[in-house]
Motif scaffolding. Structure first.
Motif, PDB file in Angstrom:
ATOM      1  N   GLY A  72      36.278  80.117  24.249  1.00 20.17           N
ATOM      2  CA  GLY A  72      35.044  80.675  23.813  1.00 20.17           C
ATOM      3  C   GLY A  72      33.774  79.800  24.265  1.00 20.17           C
ATOM      4  O   GLY A  72      32.695  80.186  24.636  1.00 20.17           O
ATOM      5  N   SER A  73      34.429  78.724  24.400  1.00 21.04           N
ATOM      6  CA  SER A  73      33.083  77.680  24.965  1.00 21.04           C
ATOM      7  C   SER A  73      33.111  77.735  26.591  1.00 21.04           C
ATOM      8  O   SER A  73      34.304  77.739  27.129  1.00 21.04           O
ATOM      9  CB  SER A  73      33.344  76.117  24.696  1.00 21.04           C
ATOM     10  N   HIS A  74      31.897  77.613  27.077  1.00 22.86           N
ATOM     11  CA  HIS A  74      31.935  78.016  28.662  1.00 22.86           C
ATOM     12  C   HIS A  74      31.366  76.650  29.335  1.00 22.86           C
ATOM     13  O   HIS A  74      30.934  75.725  28.682  1.00 22.86           O
ATOM     14  CB  HIS A  74      31.095  79.125  28.828  1.00 22.86           C
ATOM     15  N   ILE A  75      31.552  76.831  30.574  1.00 21.98           N
ATOM     16  CA  ILE A  75      30.992  75.707  31.448  1.00 21.98           C
ATOM     17  C   ILE A  75      29.989  76.526  32.600  1.00 21.98           C
ATOM     18  O   ILE A  75      30.219  77.627  33.204  1.00 21.98           O
ATOM     19  CB  ILE A  75      31.969  75.466  32.426  1.00 21.98           C
ATOM     20  N   GLY A  76      28.800  75.854  32.603  1.00 25.49           N
ATOM     21  CA  GLY A  76      27.685  76.411  33.307  1.00 25.49           C
ATOM     22  C   GLY A  76      27.049  75.546  34.370  1.00 25.49           C
ATOM     23  O   GLY A  76      26.479  75.707  35.166  1.00 25.49           O
ATOM     24  N   CYS A  77      27.311  74.113  34.337  1.00 28.68           N
ATOM     25  CA  CYS A  77      26.511  73.248  35.115  1.00 28.68           C
ATOM     26  C   CYS A  77      27.426  72.154  35.302  1.00 28.68           C
ATOM     27  O   CYS A  77      26.967  71.510  36.574  1.00 28.68           O
ATOM     28  CB  CYS A  77      25.041  72.914  34.351  1.00 28.68           C
ATOM     29  N   ASP A  78      28.185  71.522  34.663  1.00 23.44           N
ATOM     30  CA  ASP A  78      28.847  70.363  34.973  1.00 23.44           C
ATOM     31  C   ASP A  78      28.248  69.106  34.942  1.00 23.44           C
ATOM     32  O   ASP A  78      28.479  67.927  34.899  1.00 23.44           O
ATOM     33  CB  ASP A  78      29.625  70.124  36.476  1.00 23.44           C
ATOM     34  N   THR A  79      26.830  69.229  34.264  1.00 22.93           N
ATOM     35  CA  THR A  79      25.823  68.138  34.285  1.00 22.93           C
ATOM     36  C   THR A  79      25.261  67.966  32.938  1.00 22.93           C
ATOM     37  O   THR A  79      24.361  67.066  33.087  1.00 22.93           O
ATOM     38  CB  THR A  79      25.004  68.089  35.336  1.00 22.93           C
ATOM     39  N   GLY A  80      25.695  68.381  32.015  1.00 16.95           N
ATOM     40  CA  GLY A  80      25.101  68.257  30.795  1.00 16.95           C
ATOM     41  C   GLY A  80      23.649  68.876  30.503  1.00 16.95           C
ATOM     42  O   GLY A  80      23.099  68.833  29.594  1.00 16.95           O
ATOM     43  N   ASN A  81      23.338  69.810  31.654  1.00 16.93           N
ATOM     44  CA  ASN A  81      22.127  70.518  31.363  1.00 16.93           C
ATOM     45  C   ASN A  81      22.067  71.862  30.563  1.00 16.93           C
ATOM     46  O   ASN A  81      21.129  72.287  29.906  1.00 16.93           O
ATOM     47  CB  ASN A  81      21.418  70.802  32.709  1.00 16.93           C
ATOM     48  N   CYS A  82      23.156  72.646  30.904  1.00 12.53           N
ATOM     49  CA  CYS A  82      23.039  74.090  30.332  1.00 12.53           C
ATOM     50  C   CYS A  82      23.358  74.334  28.975  1.00 12.53           C
ATOM     51  O   CYS A  82      23.108  75.312  28.280  1.00 12.53           O
ATOM     52  CB  CYS A  82      23.679  74.769  31.343  1.00 12.53           C
ATOM     53  N   GLY A  83      24.127  73.613  28.480  1.00 11.58           N
ATOM     54  CA  GLY A  83      24.799  73.609  26.862  1.00 11.58           C
ATOM     55  C   GLY A  83      25.825  74.742  26.597  1.00 11.58           C
ATOM     56  O   GLY A  83      25.911  74.992  25.622  1.00 11.58           O
ATOM     57  N   ALA A  84      26.082  75.442  27.641  1.00  7.61           N
ATOM     58  CA  ALA A  84      27.212  76.474  27.474  1.00  7.61           C
ATOM     59  C   ALA A  84      28.547  76.022  26.691  1.00  7.61           C
ATOM     60  O   ALA A  84      29.224  76.816  25.976  1.00  7.61           O
ATOM     61  CB  ALA A  84      27.529  77.177  28.689  1.00  7.61           C
ATOM     62  N   PRO A 134      20.726  70.586  44.243  1.00  6.16           N
ATOM     63  CA  PRO A 134      22.106  71.148  44.294  1.00  6.16           C
ATOM     64  C   PRO A 134      22.749  71.127  42.818  1.00  6.16           C
ATOM     65  O   PRO A 134      23.589  71.381  42.753  1.00  6.16           O
ATOM     66  CB  PRO A 134      22.760  70.195  44.982  1.00  6.16           C
ATOM     67  N   ASN A 135      22.032  71.230  41.944  1.00  5.99           N
ATOM     68  CA  ASN A 135      22.405  70.904  40.497  1.00  5.99           C
ATOM     69  C   ASN A 135      21.058  71.331  39.527  1.00  5.99           C
ATOM     70  O   ASN A 135      20.018  71.423  39.912  1.00  5.99           O
ATOM     71  CB  ASN A 135      23.111  69.568  40.143  1.00  5.99           C
ATOM     72  N   PHE A 136      21.662  71.548  38.270  1.00  4.67           N
ATOM     73  CA  PHE A 136      20.351  72.117  37.252  1.00  4.67           C
ATOM     74  C   PHE A 136      19.668  70.596  36.802  1.00  4.67           C
ATOM     75  O   PHE A 136      18.745  70.707  36.002  1.00  4.67           O
ATOM     76  CB  PHE A 136      21.123  72.702  35.932  1.00  4.67           C
ATOM     77  N   TYR A 137      19.693  69.511  37.400  1.00  2.00           N
ATOM     78  CA  TYR A 137      18.895  68.313  37.124  1.00  2.00           C
ATOM     79  C   TYR A 137      17.766  68.803  38.009  1.00  2.00           C
ATOM     80  O   TYR A 137      16.410  68.638  37.574  1.00  2.00           O
ATOM     81  CB  TYR A 137      19.423  66.928  37.473  1.00  2.00           C
ATOM     82  N   ASP A 138      18.067  68.977  39.422  1.00  2.00           N
ATOM     83  CA  ASP A 138      16.908  69.028  40.378  1.00  2.00           C
ATOM     84  C   ASP A 138      16.486  70.407  40.567  1.00  2.00           C
ATOM     85  O   ASP A 138      15.400  70.559  40.810  1.00  2.00           O
ATOM     86  CB  ASP A 138      17.554  68.525  41.771  1.00  2.00           C
ATOM     87  N   TRP A 146      32.338  74.995  41.143  1.00  2.00           N
ATOM     88  CA  TRP A 146      31.693  74.101  40.279  1.00  2.00           C
ATOM     89  C   TRP A 146      30.095  74.439  40.469  1.00  2.00           C
ATOM     90  O   TRP A 146      29.820  75.418  41.417  1.00  2.00           O
ATOM     91  CB  TRP A 146      31.860  72.776  40.816  1.00  2.00           C
ATOM     92  N   ARG A 147      29.097  74.136  39.617  1.00  2.00           N
ATOM     93  CA  ARG A 147      27.801  74.500  39.563  1.00  2.00           C
ATOM     94  C   ARG A 147      27.114  73.784  41.117  1.00  2.00           C
ATOM     95  O   ARG A 147      26.434  74.730  41.631  1.00  2.00           O
ATOM     96  CB  ARG A 147      27.016  73.669  38.589  1.00  2.00           C
TER      97      ARG A 147
END
Lengths: 806, 150
Positions: free
Chosen positions: B34-46, A733-737, A292-293
């Motif tokens: 085809g759709s990917h996972i990059g962040c788990d938090t809604g930031n990356c848009g993959a 620890p994530n793309f928010y911070d 996980w990220r």
């Protein structure tokens, strides 16, 4: 990206040539990636596979007093677990690169008895679904006795500092004194000695968008693991994993197709891969692991944080640089997973771009309660080059000289090439002054005085800064002996195979593990030129598979070397195939000598009689499926394997002298920043990046690397940092911070290129791709120019600039 | 829970755990990787896909929330295996390197161009703002989208 963003390419003096090399051929990898048909590691599924989730340490430093997995294992759908005790029973600690005291630490793939950073894997749980594995991990009971943590490398060797590794009897991992030239004479000759108390290069990494992962299968019958993984240096993973797992390397098959970015950050996943292997065997089912990220940010491959302390620079009043002394303090984090190689890699570029001959650097690496560091784009050279560039601008400021003039006065000159540096590295070619002129032209440097005045009238501060990178590529792994004389590594190698198959298919396999660098395309360009055939006729297999016998000890994609090691292997194999085609055709045509033959139109023909034509299809068919009656002594298989081995000697361990890399590509960046002094907010309003990587096989791919490295530099200097609180908790620890730049953050960019072919490589190419350090410094220097305040940190968020102005 | 969705014109009915994310449903249950996972938090848009005409990040939606919806993913944007002008433009402009963010970028650009066939430079950048790319620095992605805007 501002509204007027544009990209201009300065005319590069590329010789006009026929053939594919040198052309911006469109990438053949793209079609599958654009259609969502790439195969990344998390896309691979197997019947009955279990998803692995790691229970991670919530403490930066603690004793583990009890682990109980029974509640997790009792859950329906949980397949099993693995603990550090089991790992220690089944494996040996990983081999350590370091000499003592770092050599003495015991590194297993799960924490054993103690945790040393927040996020360290403690237990692995495998279950039927990702969600269940994660939920069941919550049921694993781990009792900890927290210990004090050390997070600031400057205090790691204090008398009262908590010790991470009792086996090392302290937090010192490795230390070495590098000294070349005559320092005392240089300082005696100096008109001035400039003192710089402390400079700090911060902790960040390139955060590839795809996290680490693997799908591991165990074939019980032959006791062999197949490891589908995005590890970018399987050769290194294998030599770490095999001895630890007490198996031969034939038992570890590494397979990769598409990798979602690497940047060095995917080199050190071997501990997690060992866990996957042990569980695939224990549970008798395929194991799927994808980070996980937050897992990635907490635990994987942070870039080396480094302090430069007590720096003294010997200079003449006219700005002539004589030499420097400094103490480099490097923060390794909790484990040495690739370290302490950072303690020597910087020496590839000891003097940077400058002619100073007297250099002393006292290198010390310590352990802290933070994530382990590992290579990150520009590995270890980036830190050192940022330091040398910082020195230039600080010297220029102290002497009240123009940073452009100080650079030009001290640059290694084009006519000095090849240039032997004080520590025996040989810069192969280049013209740094010309690159600087081109970069300054791209941002219209002559207009800067006027723009600065205009900005001042608007209440803004405008500044210009220069940064450079020497993108040293094709490592001589003999440099590892400067870290540990006992090591038996040296040189480098890479493999390619090229064959002609039954229906005339030209099939190429590479030992490399590309992560977006377009190897399938550039390899095809090299092959098509040698065989004088259509590009479409060359089929380059995607990815890496150690079953293909197309790999060697140093195979992988890392450290700026494909254009030399990978393409030279391709060239060698293709030339072997070409010579075999000539031999075969000579025999088929009844004893025609090679000089009377030529390759053309997808086949071979007699020059004087073009109707006597043997298409590749016929060649492939004859050798593979219709070979009766061929002369007995015809030594032709049309299946050629070539290992490229660069010309290296083992460096001298006593004097730490020798050539550490084969090629030295260069990047020169210039940034223009505009600062709002009220808030510290700044924008990069102009930016130029000039590259020289020798002969470019595909200029568009090279420019793409330049752009990507630039973007990462901008992210690092303004936004990206792995900061910890005093208890060792990661604050980003994530793309928010951890803010990664997005499309609106990008400045207007002008790129340019010159080509100084390498005299040392078969194609005149140089490895490249790691030029981002130049951008970090260019922005730092521009901030210093705009504010008049010496910049001492590589990370300059708006708040720090605001503080500088107070 | 029973979920029925139409993805790229094909209807799928599955029994889905209520807490399963739409991206994991697409990738793990429907094998649309085809759709990917990059962040788990809604930031990356993959993981960007188009749900009933609206661009969404599929890690921010539960699969059960998509019940009855019509979903478009990267696998559905080209016809008969041929690249669309947008996809061709990405290739022409070297707008992808590792290709991991690319499906999400394509979905964001597709959604933009449907709503606004002639976006300004600023509108293009804003439309791509929710998609992280770590390889290209966005310059060539911007150029690729701009080249197909009218």
């Amino acid at each position: 990206m501002t509204e007027d963003s544009t990209t201009t390419v300065a005319p590069a003096p590329v010789e006009v040539q026929k053939g594919w090399a040198g052309q911006s051929v469109k990438r053949r990898e793209d079609k599958r990636l654009l259609q969502g048909e790439g195969v990344f590691v998390d896309d691979i599924k197997r019947h009955g596979m279990g998803y692995l989730h790691f229970v991670r340490s919530p403490y930066a430093h603690a004793h583990i007093t009890r682990i109980d997995v029974s509640a997790a294992e009792a859950v329906d759908g949980v397949y099993g677990t693995l603990t550090g005790e089991e790992v220690a029973a089944l494996t040996d600690p990983f081999f350590q690169i370091s000499s003592a005291p770092g050599a003495n630490i015991k590194d297993y793939s799960l924490a054993l008895g103690k945790v040393r950073f927040v996020g360290e894997p403690v237990v692995a749980v495998v279950a039927e679904t990702r969600e269940l594995a994660r939920d069941a991990s919550e049921l694993v009971e781990v009792d900890y006795e927290p210990l004090a943590a050390v997070v600031d490398a400057r205090h790691a060797q204090d008398a009262d500092a908590p010790v991470l590794h009792d086996d090392a009897e302290g937090n010192l991992m490795w230390t070495g004194l590098y000294s070349w030239g005559d320092l005392d004479a240089a300082f005696a000759e100096a008109d001035r000695v400039i003192e710089i108390p402390e400079l700090h290069f911060h902790r960040f990494n390139s955060t590839p968008l795809e996290c680490d992962g693997a799908l591991v299968e165990f074939n019980r019958g032959v006791e062999q693991w197949t490891i589908h993984t995005n590890n970018q240096f399987p050769g290194f993973a294998a030599i770490m994993m095999g001895p630890a797992m007490k198996v031969g390397l034939d038992k570890l098959r590494f397979v990769t197709q598409d990798i979602g970015g690497g940047f060095g950050n995917k080199i050190t996943s071997h501990p997690q891969l060992v866990v996957c292997c042990l569980l695939a065997r224990k549970l008798n089912r395929p194991i799927q692991w994808t980070e996980w990220r937050t897992d990635f940010h907490l635990s994987m491959s942070h870039g080396n944080e480094r302090w430069f302390r007590d720096t003294k620079v010997a200079v003449k009043d006219d700005g002539t640089l004589l030499g420097f002394r400094t103490k480099a303090l490097d923060d390794a984090g909790a484990w040495l997973r690739y370290e302490p190689l950072g303690g020597v890699i910087w020496a590839q570029v000891t003097p940077g771009m400058y002619r100073w001959r007297h250099i002393e650097l006292d290198f010390t690496q310590v352990a802290t309660n933070k994530a382990p560091v590992s290579p990150n784009r520009g590995y270890s050279r980036m830190q050192h080059l940022w330091f040398t560039e910082r020195v230039i601008d600080i010297v220029a400021k102290e002497l009240d000289l123009d940073p452009v003039e100080v650079r030009k006065k001290n640059y290694i000159r084009a006519e000095d090439m090849p240039y032997e540096t004080p520590n025996g590295c040989v810069y192969d070619s280049g013209d740094y002054a010309r690159m600087l002129d081109l970069a300054l032209e791209l941002i219209d440097y002559d207009a800067m005085a006027g723009r600065k005045a205009a900005a001042k009238e608007q209440g803004k501060l405008l500044g210009v800064g220069i940064g450079s990178t020497l993108d040293s590529g094709t490592n001589n792994f003999g440099q590892s002996r400067l870290i540990n004389p006992e090591l038996q590594f040296s040189g480098n190698n890479e493999v390619a195979t090229v064959k002609l198959d039954i229906f005339g298919e030209i099939v190429v396999t590479l030992g490399t593990t590309p992560q977006g660098q377009g190897h399938e395309t550039t390899a095809a360009q090299v092959v098509a030129d040698i065989l004088n055939c259509a590009l479409e006729d060359v089929h380059v297999r995607a990815g890496h598979d150690s079953y293909w016998n197309s790999h060697a000890g140093f195979s992988g994609t890392y450290a700026s070397q494909f254009a030399v090691t990978g393409l030279s292997a391709v060239k060698g194999a293709t030339e072997m195939l070409r010579d075999e085609i000539f031999k075969l055709a000579g025999a088929v045509f009844g004893g025609v000598p090679a000089e009377a033959l030529e390759l053309a139109d997808g086949g071979i023909r007699i020059k004087e009689n073009p109707d006597a034509f043997l298409p590749f299809m016929a060649c492939g068919a004859i050798i593979n499926a219709n070979n009766a009656g061929l002369p007995e002594d015809l030594d032709v298989t049309l299946n050629c394997r070539y290992v490229y081995r660069p010309p290296f000697e083992v460096p001298d361990v006593e004097t730490k002298f020798g050539n550490l890399t084969l090629t030295y590509a260069a990047q020169l960046h210039v940034a223009v920043v505009e600062i709002d002094p009220e808030t510290g907010y700044y924008e990069i309003v102009d930016y130029a990046a000039v590259d020289d990587c020798g002969k470019r096989i595909n200029p568009q791919i090279v420019e793409g690397q330049v752009m990507g490295a630039t973007a990462q530099a901008i992210g690092a200097v303004i936004h990206e940092t792995y900061e910890y609180d005093e208890d060792g908790n990661l604050l980003t620890p994530n793309f928010y911070d951890y803010h990664v730049p997005h499309a609106l953050d990008m400045p207007p960019l002008a790129t340019g290129a010159i080509e100084s072919p390498s005299p040392f490589t078969p194609l005149g190419t140089k490895g490249m791709g790691e030029g981002g350090g130049a951008g970090i410094h260019a922005v730092c220097a521009a901030i210093q120019d705009a504010t008049g305040v010496v910049v001492t940190d590589s990370h300059n968020p708006y708040r720090r600039v605001w503080e500088m102005l107070r | 829970m029973d979920v029925s969705v139409t993805v790229n014109g094909t209807t799928y009915a599955r029994d889905v755990e209520p807490r399963k994310l739409l991206i994991h449903f697409l990738r793990d249950d429907l094998d649309l990787t085809g759709s990917h996972i990059g962040c788990d938090t809604g930031n990356c848009g993959a993981c960007s896909v188009i749900v009933d005409g609206v661009l969404v990040k599929s890690c921010m939606l539960l699969a059960v929330q998509a019940d009855g919806a019509s979903i478009e993913t990267v696998e559905g944007i080209s016809e008969n295996g041929e690249l669309t002008p947008l996809q061709q433009s990405f290739n022409e402009h070297h707008a992808l390197q590792c290709g991991y963010c690319t499906p999400g970028m394509l979905m964001s650009a597709t959604a933009l161009l449907r709503d606004n066939a002639s976006p300004s430079d600023a509108e293009i950048k804003k439309a791509l703002q929710g998609n992280i790319c770590r390889c290209t620095g966005y310059w060539n992605i911007f150029e690729a989208v701009k080249a197909v805007a009218k």
